[in-house]
Motif scaffolding. Sequence first.
Motif, PDB file in Angstrom:
ATOM      1  N   THR A 164     -16.790   0.736  -2.273  1.00 57.70           N
ATOM      2  CA  THR A 164     -16.266   2.092  -2.098  1.00 57.70           C
ATOM      3  C   THR A 164     -14.837   2.242  -2.614  1.00 57.70           C
ATOM      4  OG1 THR A 164     -15.569   1.481   0.145  1.00 57.70           O
ATOM      5  CG2 THR A 164     -17.712   2.555  -0.085  1.00 57.70           C
ATOM      6  N   HIS A 165     -14.196   1.155  -2.991  1.00 62.28           N
ATOM      7  CA  HIS A 165     -12.806   1.214  -3.440  1.00 62.28           C
ATOM      8  C   HIS A 165     -12.717   1.693  -4.889  1.00 62.28           C
ATOM      9  CE1 HIS A 165     -11.339  -1.913  -0.253  1.00 62.28           C
ATOM     10  NE2 HIS A 165     -11.846  -0.813   0.278  1.00 62.28           N
TER      11      HIS A 165
ATOM     12  N   ASN B  73      -3.358   4.441  -4.945  1.00 61.79           N
ATOM     13  CA  ASN B  73      -2.920   3.041  -4.863  1.00 61.79           C
ATOM     14  C   ASN B  73      -2.829   2.429  -6.258  1.00 61.79           C
ATOM     15  OD1 ASN B  73      -4.919   2.313  -1.905  1.00 61.79           O
ATOM     16  ND2 ASN B  73      -2.786   2.949  -2.024  1.00 61.79           N
TER      17      ASN B  73
ATOM     18  N   CYS C  96      -6.480  -4.559  -0.691  1.00 57.39           N
ATOM     19  CA  CYS C  96      -5.974  -3.423   0.089  1.00 57.39           C
ATOM     20  C   CYS C  96      -5.022  -2.558  -0.727  1.00 57.39           C
ATOM     21  CB  CYS C  96      -5.270  -3.923   1.352  1.00 57.39           C
ATOM     22  SG  CYS C  96      -6.382  -4.606   2.589  1.00 57.39           S
TER      23      CYS C  96
ATOM     24  N   THR D  76       0.822  -1.212   0.000  1.00 55.54           N
ATOM     25  CA  THR D  76       0.000   0.000   0.000  1.00 55.54           C
ATOM     26  C   THR D  76       0.857   1.264   0.000  1.00 55.54           C
ATOM     27  OG1 THR D  76      -0.150  -0.033   2.422  1.00 55.54           O
ATOM     28  CG2 THR D  76      -1.928  -1.122   1.195  1.00 55.54           C
TER      29      THR D  76
ATOM     30  N   LYS E 215      -7.343   0.333  -3.058  1.00 58.50           N
ATOM     31  CA  LYS E 215      -8.428   1.094  -2.440  1.00 58.50           C
ATOM     32  C   LYS E 215      -8.618   2.459  -3.092  1.00 58.50           C
ATOM     33  CE  LYS E 215      -8.391  -0.811   2.258  1.00 58.50           C
ATOM     34  NZ  LYS E 215      -8.164  -0.485   3.692  1.00 58.50           N
ATOM     35  N   THR E 216      -7.522   3.172  -3.309  1.00 60.35           N
ATOM     36  CA  THR E 216      -7.591   4.551  -3.792  1.00 60.35           C
ATOM     37  C   THR E 216      -7.014   4.663  -5.197  1.00 60.35           C
ATOM     38  OG1 THR E 216      -5.393   5.183  -2.981  1.00 60.35           O
ATOM     39  CG2 THR E 216      -7.231   5.322  -1.408  1.00 60.35           C
TER      40      THR E 216
ATOM     41  N   CYS F  58      -9.104  -7.910   3.266  1.00 63.75           N
ATOM     42  CA  CYS F  58      -8.714  -7.207   2.034  1.00 63.75           C
ATOM     43  C   CYS F  58      -9.616  -7.468   0.834  1.00 63.75           C
ATOM     44  CB  CYS F  58      -7.250  -7.525   1.674  1.00 63.75           C
ATOM     45  SG  CYS F  58      -6.054  -6.775   2.791  1.00 63.75           S
TER      46      CYS F  58
ATOM     47  N   HIS G 173     -13.094  -0.921  -7.710  1.00 60.60           N
ATOM     48  CA  HIS G 173     -14.287  -1.768  -7.782  1.00 60.60           C
ATOM     49  C   HIS G 173     -14.981  -1.693  -9.141  1.00 60.60           C
ATOM     50  CE1 HIS G 173     -18.437  -3.137  -6.945  1.00 60.60           C
ATOM     51  NE2 HIS G 173     -17.842  -3.932  -6.071  1.00 60.60           N
TER      52      HIS G 173
ATOM     53  N   ILE H  39     -12.253  -6.403  -2.065  1.00 57.24           N
ATOM     54  CA  ILE H  39     -12.445  -5.162  -2.816  1.00 57.24           C
ATOM     55  C   ILE H  39     -13.878  -4.701  -2.588  1.00 57.24           C
ATOM     56  CG2 ILE H  39     -12.390  -4.058  -5.076  1.00 57.24           C
ATOM     57  CD1 ILE H  39     -10.410  -6.174  -5.980  1.00 57.24           C
ATOM     58  N   LYS H  40     -14.021  -3.610  -1.864  1.00 56.78           N
ATOM     59  CA  LYS H  40     -15.348  -3.112  -1.500  1.00 56.78           C
ATOM     60  C   LYS H  40     -15.891  -2.160  -2.564  1.00 56.78           C
ATOM     61  CE  LYS H  40     -14.381  -3.491   3.452  1.00 56.78           C
ATOM     62  NZ  LYS H  40     -14.323  -2.773   4.755  1.00 56.78           N
TER      63      LYS H  40
END
Length: 315
Positions: free
Chosen positions: A246-247, A220, A213, A192, A216-217, A241, A250, A243-244
Amino acid sequence: MVLTIAKFCRMATNTSAFKFIDIGVNLTDHVFRGVYHGSKKHEDDFYDVIQRSKDIGMKKMIITGGNLKESLEALEIAKSHEMLYCTVGCHPTRTNAFEKSGDPDKYLVDLINLAKSNSDKIVAVGEFGLDYDRLQFSPKETQLKYFEKQMDLAEEAKLPLFLHSRNCSQDFLDIIKRNRHRFSGGVVHSFTGSKEEAKEIVDQGLYIGINGCSLKTQENIETMCSIPTDKLMIETDAPWCEIKATHAGHRFIKTTFPSKKKEKWEKGFCVKSRNEPAHIIEVLEVMAASRNEDITQLADVMYQNTMSVFFPDKP
């Protein structure tokens, strides 16, 4: 088009399934036996989890050892299935275990003996390194001492490294550089960090492991895209970890898995919010789309990268 796992598996049967090696999966976690925070919520579905991973092309998985006790548990699980392997070592947040054992030298010797006597299943030293985000579990001085001390384990057992680095880049790199002659190679998993950190890691001949993880952003993702393909590996770090929604990555996911809450578990369904090895296909989809690379070629390169480091003498 979004593919459910059933549709994906039918498609994979008609073409050629991807080949995966999940370099970091926490199969010692009791959630894969249906137990959450000490409470039984559903049937043991460990072998369903294994089968789902095989359905999407999983060939090998490396179970993470976090201390001596957990390394022993990981080894026992690894012995239960031909596709399972494991690491042996002490996670930075658990390095207090050396001193709590009453004999830190013996604790290290026990790790060394475990690795040397089970070379058919133990393929790396780890998970070890530094984690300055969670100093409440083990102070900085203890982490530094036993990160470097475990280089003895790598050298004695002649194993590559499975490394953990959080908010500690300079201290981490200093120890790697100081001990670089003592190990053949390895991977910094669940990465990360920044582009600059990634470059320094690669410059040391190490690989970088990517999971949810790591995606996420947008920052990243841009860092992941800066890493040469021939220095990448892929993982889930399941059951963590995932992938949600909100990531940032996604939006690139095409393969979905039918799931239910753990309290409403049903055979054939994944458990909602419990990451599992089969979800590695989602990590691959995000990586390939973000990097604008052919998904099959990317999967193949990462598979070969992993084989060369952890399985050089295994088919």
